[in-house]
Structures are given as C-alpha cells and as structure tokens.
Design a protein around this motif. Structure first.
Motif, PDB file in Angstrom:
ATOM      1  N   PRO A  40       0.802  -1.227   0.000  1.00 49.14           N
ATOM      2  CA  PRO A  40       0.000   0.000   0.000  1.00 49.14           C
ATOM      3  C   PRO A  40       0.831   1.273   0.000  1.00 49.14           C
ATOM      4  CG  PRO A  40       0.201  -0.838   2.225  1.00 49.14           C
ATOM      5  CD  PRO A  40       0.891  -1.833   1.341  1.00 49.14           C
ATOM      6  N   THR A  41       0.244   2.326  -0.566  1.00 49.80           N
ATOM      7  CA  THR A  41       0.778   3.675  -0.399  1.00 49.80           C
ATOM      8  C   THR A  41       0.083   4.228   0.837  1.00 49.80           C
ATOM      9  OG1 THR A  41       0.964   3.871  -2.781  1.00 49.80           O
ATOM     10  CG2 THR A  41       1.086   5.923  -1.528  1.00 49.80           C
ATOM     11  N   VAL A  42       0.883   4.589   1.856  1.00 48.42           N
ATOM     12  CA  VAL A  42       0.265   4.850   3.162  1.00 48.42           C
ATOM     13  C   VAL A  42      -0.045   6.333   3.392  1.00 48.42           C
ATOM     14  CG1 VAL A  42       0.956   2.775   4.374  1.00 48.42           C
ATOM     15  CG2 VAL A  42       2.614   4.592   4.116  1.00 48.42           C
ATOM     16  N   TYR A  43      -1.218   6.742   2.875  1.00 52.07           N
ATOM     17  CA  TYR A  43      -1.654   8.112   3.142  1.00 52.07           C
ATOM     18  C   TYR A  43      -3.074   8.162   3.670  1.00 52.07           C
ATOM     19  CZ  TYR A  43      -4.156   7.933  -1.334  1.00 52.07           C
ATOM     20  OH  TYR A  43      -5.010   7.590  -2.357  1.00 52.07           O
ATOM     21  N   ASP A  44      -3.773   7.014   3.609  1.00 55.15           N
ATOM     22  CA  ASP A  44      -5.167   6.989   4.051  1.00 55.15           C
ATOM     23  C   ASP A  44      -5.558   5.534   4.330  1.00 55.15           C
ATOM     24  OD1 ASP A  44      -7.640   7.888   4.676  1.00 55.15           O
ATOM     25  OD2 ASP A  44      -8.126   8.706   2.700  1.00 55.15           O
ATOM     26  N   PHE A  45      -6.712   5.350   4.965  1.00 53.19           N
ATOM     27  CA  PHE A  45      -7.220   4.000   5.190  1.00 53.19           C
ATOM     28  C   PHE A  45      -7.223   3.197   3.899  1.00 53.19           C
ATOM     29  CE2 PHE A  45      -9.576   6.226   8.653  1.00 53.19           C
ATOM     30  CZ  PHE A  45      -9.153   5.425   9.703  1.00 53.19           C
ATOM     31  N   ALA A  46      -6.880   1.913   3.987  1.00 53.99           N
ATOM     32  CA  ALA A  46      -6.986   1.040   2.821  1.00 53.99           C
ATOM     33  C   ALA A  46      -8.451   0.683   2.628  1.00 53.99           C
ATOM     34  CB  ALA A  46      -6.172  -0.229   3.044  1.00 53.99           C
ATOM     35  N   HIS A  47      -8.914   0.650   1.367  1.00 47.15           N
ATOM     36  CA  HIS A  47     -10.298   0.232   1.146  1.00 47.15           C
ATOM     37  C   HIS A  47     -10.350  -1.279   0.918  1.00 47.15           C
ATOM     38  CE1 HIS A  47      -9.831   0.007  -3.234  1.00 47.15           C
ATOM     39  NE2 HIS A  47      -9.428   1.271  -3.276  1.00 47.15           N
ATOM     40  N   VAL A  48     -11.567  -1.804   0.895  1.00 45.90           N
ATOM     41  CA  VAL A  48     -11.695  -3.258   0.853  1.00 45.90           C
ATOM     42  C   VAL A  48     -11.235  -3.811  -0.504  1.00 45.90           C
ATOM     43  CG1 VAL A  48     -14.160  -3.204   0.284  1.00 45.90           C
ATOM     44  CG2 VAL A  48     -13.214  -5.179   1.505  1.00 45.90           C
ATOM     45  N   SER A 299     -12.589   2.417  -5.992  1.00 46.66           N
ATOM     46  CA  SER A 299     -11.360   3.213  -5.934  1.00 46.66           C
ATOM     47  C   SER A 299     -11.604   4.522  -5.202  1.00 46.66           C
ATOM     48  CB  SER A 299     -10.827   3.487  -7.340  1.00 46.66           C
ATOM     49  OG  SER A 299     -11.624   4.454  -7.978  1.00 46.66           O
ATOM     50  N   LYS A 300     -10.512   5.052  -4.683  1.00 46.27           N
ATOM     51  CA  LYS A 300     -10.610   6.316  -3.953  1.00 46.27           C
ATOM     52  C   LYS A 300     -11.073   7.414  -4.901  1.00 46.27           C
ATOM     53  CE  LYS A 300      -8.253   5.350   0.102  1.00 46.27           C
ATOM     54  NZ  LYS A 300      -6.960   4.656   0.089  1.00 46.27           N
ATOM     55  N   SER A 301     -10.553   7.377  -6.144  1.00 39.71           N
ATOM     56  CA  SER A 301     -10.864   8.486  -7.045  1.00 39.71           C
ATOM     57  C   SER A 301     -12.341   8.492  -7.444  1.00 39.71           C
ATOM     58  CB  SER A 301      -9.963   8.462  -8.277  1.00 39.71           C
ATOM     59  OG  SER A 301     -10.063   7.213  -8.909  1.00 39.71           O
ATOM     60  N   ASN A 304     -16.320   5.480  -4.533  1.00 45.14           N
ATOM     61  CA  ASN A 304     -17.275   4.400  -4.246  1.00 45.14           C
ATOM     62  C   ASN A 304     -16.654   3.340  -3.335  1.00 45.14           C
ATOM     63  OD1 ASN A 304     -15.401   3.401  -5.995  1.00 45.14           O
ATOM     64  ND2 ASN A 304     -16.840   2.365  -7.349  1.00 45.14           N
ATOM     65  N   PHE A 305     -15.922   3.801  -2.336  1.00 45.94           N
ATOM     66  CA  PHE A 305     -15.175   2.815  -1.549  1.00 45.94           C
ATOM     67  C   PHE A 305     -15.615   2.753  -0.085  1.00 45.94           C
ATOM     68  CE2 PHE A 305     -12.925   6.793  -1.018  1.00 45.94           C
ATOM     69  CZ  PHE A 305     -12.539   6.782   0.308  1.00 45.94           C
ATOM     70  N   TYR A 306     -15.372   1.591   0.498  1.00 48.38           N
ATOM     71  CA  TYR A 306     -15.542   1.394   1.936  1.00 48.38           C
ATOM     72  C   TYR A 306     -14.188   0.984   2.487  1.00 48.38           C
ATOM     73  CZ  TYR A 306     -20.495   1.426   0.958  1.00 48.38           C
ATOM     74  OH  TYR A 306     -21.735   1.799   0.553  1.00 48.38           O
TER      75      TYR A 306
END
Ligand code: AMP
Ligand code: ZN
Length: 472
Positions: A40-48, A299-301, A304-306
């Motif tokens: 992961p790129t660690v800047y925010d919570f990972a999504h499922v 995706s974050k962009s 539509n992510f949890y």
C-alpha cells in the motif's frame, strides 16, 4: 511434477500474465521460493478493494509454505511511504503546525505514514493475513545502504551508465526506446503506444512513454541528495530496488492487482531488466481482478469505496459491522482473476457458509489436510472447487477444519460476543419501536447460528437486559 496422482494433484499451476497461459510452477530454488507483491501507499485507510490482493497473495503464500515448507518461502510486500499524495495529506492534516514551526514537513509525513501503516497492519491482521517475511519501506531504500542491499539511486545510476536513462530538465527519465521488447507484459508494443499517444507528450521526453526515475524537489518538498541534485524517486523504481534487495535480480513470483500491469509492472520490468541485464525480472506475474461496486472498480478516485476499518468497526455497510473472517471468505468465494461485485448479499452468503462450517467443526481438532484440497488450490487457486469440497457431506469435522486453515480461515472461533452484542442492541431497538417482527427475526437468525437469547431484567436497575448462550 506433471504426473497426476489419485487426488488429481499435478503440481502447482499458475496463470502467468507474461504468457497469458496457465503454466507449471517451477521455482528457481525450491529451498527459497521468492515472491514480491506491491504493497500500500500509506496516506489513508486502505479500502476493501486494496484488501483483495493482500488476501489472495496471503493464500498463495500459505500454499507455497505448505508445498515447499515454511522456512523455504520468502514473501516481500513493501510499504510505499514516499509519494506526492502523502505530502499533500501531511500538509492537509498538519498544515497549521507546520506553518507555526512546531512540526517540520518531514515529521508530519512520518506521522501520516506511521499511523496509516499501523492501521493497515491492524486491518489485514483482522482479515486473517500473515505478515510477509519482510516488509521494506521505500524511504529506507532511496540512498545507498550500509548493508549493501540494492537501493534506488544506485539502480538509476546503472540505468544511466548502461544507456537506458537520461537527464532532462530536472528529471531522470527511463528511455523506453532503449529496450527493444518494452511492453511485453501489457502487450503494448512501443510503436503502438506512440501511435495511440495516450500518455501526455512532454517536450523534455524523448518518447511519450518515457517515465520518471528521479525528480528534483523544491526546498519545501521532501528530498534526498543524489548525483542529479536533491530530489525524490518516481513511483516504479522503489519496487525494482526493494525486490532486488531481498529477492535478487531474478525471482519467482510478482503479484498485484490488474491495474498495476500497466504502467507500474511494465516499468518495474524495464528498470530491473535493463539495470541488471537479465531476460526477466520475475518468472510468473499474477494479477487479481477488481473488487467492484455496481460494475465499477472500487477506488478512492471514484469515491465508491468502503475502508476495511469502517466495515470492521462501524455500521455504514448494510447497517452492521462485518467480522474479518466474513470479509475474507467473501473475497475468496470468487476466483482471484475474476471481478467481484461487493454487496451485503455476498457478505451474508459468506457468513452463512462460515456458520455452517463452524457448527460442523465445533469441538473438533484440526486434522490432516486431504490432498484433494491441495490439488484444488494448486490448480491456479481454484477457490470454487475448494469450497465445493469443503461443503461435501462426508468430509470429517477435523478435515474441514484443516481445509479452512490452509486458506487462513479459523473455524475454532465462535461468533464473538461483540457480534452478538450488536444484534442484541439492534433487537432492543426494534423492541422499543414495538417492531416485533424484526425483533423476532433477529432472535431466530441467532438461534439458527446456535445462539440462544434470554430476555430478563437487570436485578439492579430493573432495565430490560438480554443475555445469550451458545448451544453447539
Ligand atoms: P493502490 O494503493 O491503488 O496502489 O493499490 C494497492 C493494491 O490494491 C494494488 O495491488 C492494486 O492493484 C489493488 N487494488 C486497488 N483497487 C482495487 C480493487 N478495486 N480491486 C482489487 N484490487 C485493487
Ligand atoms: Zn510495485
């Protein structure tokens, strides 16, 4: 290993993106099978969606350990802790402190990356994933190291020395035209890319597909000293350095999600092969399909992510929390290369299956794993067959438990008190609203899972309380 035995086991076979074919897996060294997966790129919570490669490659890691022995597999998954998204996040979260001179940008970045990496570890542990053998952080592999392991600056220097990279207006770029078979993994030959010219044309690039190895930093931006000035690495070079640092110039398996094939993996291959003068970087390239929401990649962009964290800890998805094992099983119910549509129904299906197995396995110790399970998993991780076998009526409780264990699912745990407490709280809400139908539905649902609720009064306060008992 190509002879079939009675269980159908004909050795490990994997679909290789390099050849688009299912191939027999032959390790370079069976005493040290080596796998790298982009982390992961660690800047925010990972999504499922980010959890999917972590879970899929955890199953492959477990299978490799089963086949070759625990001590004979090296699994490297990196942490990307240098990225412009991280810098932006640090400025957003700590802007005031930085401005007031209480915190340097570097310290703020470190806070963001450490907190996010800790959260990631917590999340994937809850999903039943083993830690990789080594988890290198990109920032520790930028400059030449005291231990002599591969680093990014030395790798970039080799590329320049060998005529595969050039400096242009504050950047060092990889010269794609210097590599005749650039594009082999993604099957995008160079001339096609230029004709399509989807990649932005920059005046300083010799070819539009040339990509950044190093870029100069402004005084406010984080940077490291280098032969080309104070700057920071491009995204792709870190994986070339960290894989070489722990797995060598050529290793067995490289994995990640489908979206990494181009440009990330294509460019990793270009850098590593050209710097080391090898024909391949890794022999087998594996890619997992997307986790989708209503047909679109999560995706974050797209927004539509949890996050894994919110699914585990909050009631934002389907009005309830979801245990890690349920999320894990839901992810494994679809073949790793196929898309998964993420839905409450899917999670409920996984939960029901898990409960059924738990009831069957209750009280039994884990036994010997049957070879038919190993054969199914070894056939390019045939999850569908694997779980069909687990549902077979004549499988013993101990065999079932062993099969679940091989894919990282623990049937020993009962539904935790926390989960039951959740249901109970919701049921009390329905009772207060006099919605007896819903209240009874929850009671019956729990009973079907072997959990009996008992209503009573708190002797101290007279309040209505519900206790429960596990009947299995
Ligand atoms: P990123 O943080 O976007 O670099 O992604 C980290 C890992 O998650 C990569 O292996 C991606 O391919 C993977 N990934 C990201 N989104 C999804 C998704 N929706 N489904 C499956 N894998 C994904
Ligand atoms: Zn990578």
């Amino acid at each position: 290993m190509s002879d079939r035995n009675a269980s159908g086991f004909r050795g490990l076979r994997l679909t290789n993106t390099l050849t688009r074919a299912k191939e027999d897996f032959v390790p370079i060294d069976a005493a040290n099978v080596r796998m790298y997966v982009c982390g992961p790129t660690v800047y925010d919570f990972a999504h499922v969606g980010n959890a999917r490669p972590v879970i899929v490659f955890d199953v492959l890691y477990r299978l490799l350990r089963h086949l070759y022995g625990e001590a004979h597999v090296t699994y490297v998954r990196n942490i990307t802790d240098v990225d412009d998204k991280i810098n932006a996040r640090a400025l957003r979260d700590f802007g005031a402190e930085i401005e007031a001179g209480r915190l340097s940008l570097n310290e703020a970045i470190r806070r963001v990356t450490e907190k996010t990496a800790d959260q990631f570890h917590e999340d994937v542990a809850a999903l039943g994933c083993l830690p990789p053998t080594v988890e290198p952080r990109a920032t520790e592999f930028v400059q030449p190291r005291a231990d002599g392991r591969a680093d990014m600056i030395s790798l970039i220097q080799s590329l320049i020395d060998r005529g595969h990279a050039y400096e242009a207006t504050g950047e060092v770029l990889f010269d794609t035209a210097s590599m005749p078979d650039y594009g082999r993994l993604s099957k995008r030959p160079l001339d096609e890319q230029q004709a399509g010219a989807r990649v932005a044309v920059d005046a300083h690039k010799r070819n539009p597909g040339d990509f950044v190895l190093w870029k100069l930093s402004s005084p406010e931006e984080p940077g490291w000293e280098s032969p080309w000035g104070r700057g920071r690495p491009g995204w792709h070079i870190e994986c070339s350095a960290m894989s070489a640092a722990y797995l060598g110039e050529v290793f067995d398996i490289h994995g990640g999600g489908l979206d990494l094939i181009f440009p990330h993996h294509e460019n990793e291959i270009a850098q590593s092969r050209c710097a080391h003068g090898t024909d391949v970087m890794a022999n087998y390239w594996l890619h997992n399909g997307f986790l989708q929401v209503e047909g679109q990649k999560m995706s974050k962009s797209l927004g539509n992510f949890y996050s894994i964290h919110e699914l585990l800890e909050t009631e934002t998805f389907g009005g309830r929390k979801w245990p890690g094992e349920v999320l894990r099983l839901a992810m494994l119910m679809t073949h790793y290369r196929e898309p998964i549509d993420f839905s409450v129904r899917k999670l409920e299906e996984a939960e029901a299956l898990l409960e059924k197995w738990r009831r069957k396995a209750a009280g039994s110790a884990s036994g010997q794993i049957d070879d038919t399970f190993v054969a199914a998993l070894s056939d390019d991780l045939d999850f569908a067959l694997y779980f069909r076998l687990m549902n077979e009526a004549d499988l013993s409780a101990s065999g079932l438990k062993a099969a679940a264990e091989l894919v990282g699912i623990d049937l020993a745990e009962l539904a935790t008190d926390v989960d039951v407490a959740d249901f109970v709280a919701r049921r009390l809400g329905f009772i207060r609203e006099k919605n007896w139908a819903e209240a009874d539905r929850i009671r019956d649902e729990l009973l079907a899972q072997g959990i009996q609720l008992k209503d009573g009064k708190d002797p101290a306060t007279g309040e209505r309380v519900t206790t429960w008992e596990v009947k299995r």
